[in-house]
Design a protein around this motif. Structure first.
Motif, PDB file in Angstrom:
ATOM      1  N   LYS A  97      38.181  32.939  42.909  1.00 62.37           N
ATOM      2  CA  LYS A  97      39.127  31.938  42.416  1.00 62.37           C
ATOM      3  C   LYS A  97      40.538  32.520  42.368  1.00 62.37           C
ATOM      4  CE  LYS A  97      38.796  30.826  38.070  1.00 62.37           C
ATOM      5  NZ  LYS A  97      38.294  30.201  36.814  1.00 62.37           N
ATOM      6  N   GLY A  98      40.657  33.771  41.943  1.00 63.23           N
ATOM      7  CA  GLY A  98      41.962  34.422  41.884  1.00 63.23           C
ATOM      8  C   GLY A  98      42.580  34.588  43.256  1.00 63.23           C
ATOM      9  N   ALA A  99      41.737  34.885  44.256  1.00 54.99           N
ATOM     10  CA  ALA A  99      42.239  35.015  45.624  1.00 54.99           C
ATOM     11  C   ALA A  99      42.826  33.696  46.116  1.00 54.99           C
ATOM     12  CB  ALA A  99      41.113  35.461  46.557  1.00 54.99           C
ATOM     13  N   ALA A 100      42.147  32.587  45.795  1.00 50.35           N
ATOM     14  CA  ALA A 100      42.629  31.268  46.208  1.00 50.35           C
ATOM     15  C   ALA A 100      43.941  30.909  45.523  1.00 50.35           C
ATOM     16  CB  ALA A 100      41.570  30.212  45.909  1.00 50.35           C
ATOM     17  N   ILE A 101      44.027  31.160  44.217  1.00 50.27           N
ATOM     18  CA  ILE A 101      45.250  30.836  43.469  1.00 50.27           C
ATOM     19  C   ILE A 101      46.423  31.653  43.995  1.00 50.27           C
ATOM     20  CG2 ILE A 101      46.352  30.957  41.204  1.00 50.27           C
ATOM     21  CD1 ILE A 101      43.598  30.354  39.969  1.00 50.27           C
ATOM     22  N   ALA A 102      46.188  32.920  44.287  1.00 52.62           N
ATOM     23  CA  ALA A 102      47.253  33.774  44.835  1.00 52.62           C
ATOM     24  C   ALA A 102      47.751  33.239  46.170  1.00 52.62           C
ATOM     25  CB  ALA A 102      46.737  35.205  44.987  1.00 52.62           C
ATOM     26  N   THR A 103      46.822  32.793  47.008  1.00 50.78           N
ATOM     27  CA  THR A 103      47.188  32.254  48.319  1.00 50.78           C
ATOM     28  C   THR A 103      48.024  30.985  48.180  1.00 50.78           C
ATOM     29  OG1 THR A 103      45.180  33.176  49.330  1.00 50.78           O
ATOM     30  CG2 THR A 103      46.258  31.359  50.492  1.00 50.78           C
TER      31      THR A 103
END
Length: 473
Positions: free
Chosen positions: A197-203
């Protein structure tokens, strides 16, 4: 404003290609890094479960690319119209096109997001998500879909900026987005313990910043084409023109996602979660070769479009020749680098022994055709820049729909997992032959009729008819 693009018809072709392509190539390499960073950090975060987590991002990738495809159709179609309009001194047409690209970005993003959010699990199953992979893919995509408008707008306007000849700005925007993503990934994934989820939000946040940067550039009138709010109203003729020209790139991107439905299902059948994870990593590593090839073709597009509008056909022929030489050389170089450092590259993402064994074998087969891919990319870009929708559409279909999907369906029945890997170089060879056949016809016409700013109406008509008739045979 016109003088900002006139250099496209005056400077030497070699210097122009370097000036327009170098920033794009740097940007594309950064974009490739952008694509890889999420996978790298996911592999580090999940440890023993890294294969399933990487598999989740692998399945999510083609679905994310469908979102980007709507930006690609607006960007390639709009940039082709704008570059030719600038060459022909039709500034109002260029401004109308820019306004329509803005409004269509918002409209299409909403249209995309609704079915994605309503039927996400079903879509993931269609793409071959296994029970072990499904939770990771779903968690990642939910946030990507919510940020769809920024992906569509960002991709579209970057192409428009390049069409004006401002490749450096497009590169800077990509650098900003990728750099921010690299910084935010560990913050959200490790610091806040948010995982996938954090990877998606960062993107998404990185794409938001890139889009805002592009928006302020257009609103402040810094480019050759100024944004005017009255042109936000959709114009049916311009929409049709954008769609007919951009459909080639759109189909190419969509066909890549459709192709992956067949590939991932075959991989799940013959190799399981490990094969799915391996394929996802190889595709992202391969982007370090493919995206720069695309960047070279993006540098070529405004040269072809402007000089076609300005009736300087000899410059088009020289630009095509130099770009083909560069893409072939880079494709060969990239292939050799990956071949010599296969184990080290794959080991960056996971230390799983089975993953490394399958991946090392797959790379040796899958990427054999990379030196040939440049011709397909350049050919499609040339036809887009000329406003020739039919051949660009055919070429966009050829590599992945006409050739790769049938091979992925047929070959595994005889060679199992190796059949999936082998489908790639065979399709590269077939699309190379088709692209060469189509491009050679118009290349000869431009070379034989170099033209000039003062070309006669009769010669201009002869070239136009020659291009059309060469595509009809």
């Amino acid at each position: 404003m016109e003088q900002k693009s006139e250099f496209l018809g005056k400077e030497s072709i070699g210097k122009l290609l370097f000036k327009l392509s170098a920033p794009v190539i740097v940007g594309m390499l950064v974009q490739a890094l952008y694509n890889v960073v999420d996978t790298f950090f996911v592999g580090q975060v999940y440890g023993a479960d890294s294969v399933q987590a990487i598999g989740g991002l692998s399945i999510a990738f083609p679905i994310q690319m469908i979102i980007m495809a709507f930006g690609v159709v607006l960007g390639t179609g709009g940039s082709s119209i704008i570059s030719r309009a600038l060459g022909a001194k039709e500034l109002e047409k260029a401004e109308k096109t820019l306004g329509n690209v803005f409004s269509l970005s918002l409209i299409l993003s909403i249209i995309i997001a609704i079915p994605y959010l309503l039927f996400l699990d079903t879509i993931l199953e269609i793409f071959g998500a296994t029970p072990g992979i499904m939770p990771y893919a779903r968690e990642y995509l939910e946030y990507i879909i919510l940020g769809a408008v920024f992906f569509v707008f960002g991709v579209a306007v970057q192409n428009i900026v390049r069409a004006e000849g401002n490749a450096r700005l497009a590169m800077n925007v990509m650098l900003i987005g990728a750099g921010l993503n690299i910084i935010l990934d560990p913050v959200f994934m490790f610091g806040l313990d948010m995982g996938v989820k954090g990877a998606a939000i960062a993107t998404v946040l990185s794409q938001v910043v890139s889009s805002i940067w592009l928006l302020q550039y257009c609103l402040k009138g810094k480019g050759a084409v100024h944004f005017k709010s009255r042109y936000l109203k959709p114009d049916i003729k311009i929409i049709k023109d954008i769609g007919s020209i951009g459909v080639g790139s759109f189909v190419m991107q969509i066909s890549s996602s459709i192709m992956m439905i067949f590939v991932y299902n075959a991989l799940a059948t013959y190799g399981g979660d490990v094969a799915v994870a391996v394929f996802g990593v190889i595709i992202k590593v391969n982007s370090f070769i493919f995206l720069p090839l695309l960047g070279m073709s993006f540098g070529l597009q405004p040269i072809v479009g402007y000089n076609y509008g300005a009736k300087q056909f000899g410059r088009i022929a020289r630009a095509i020749k130099l770009t083909l030489m560069a893409t072939t050389a880079f494709g060969t170089f990239g292939l050799l680098v990956i071949y010599f450092f296969t184990e080290q590259i794959l080991g960056l993402f996971s230390a799983d022994p089975q993953y490394l064994d399958v991946g090392t074998h797959a790379v040796k087969i899958m990427l054999l055709g990379m030196p040939l891919v440049g011709l397909n990319v350049v050919s499609m870009t040339v036809f887009q820049a000329l406003g020739k929708a039919r051949p660009s559409f055919l070429l966009s279909l050829s590599r992945q729909i006409l050739f790769l999907i049938p091979l992925v369906v047929i070959l595994p029945g005889f060679y199992e997992l190796d059949g999936v890997w082998a489908a790639y170089p065979i399709s590269d060879v077939l699309s190379f032959l088709l692209s060469g056949y189509l491009l050679l016809r118009i290349y000869r016409i431009f070379k034989e009729h170099p033209g000039s700013p003062g070309i006669t109406a009769a010669k201009e008509l002869a070239v136009s008819r020659g291009v059309e008739s060469s595509l009809d045979r």
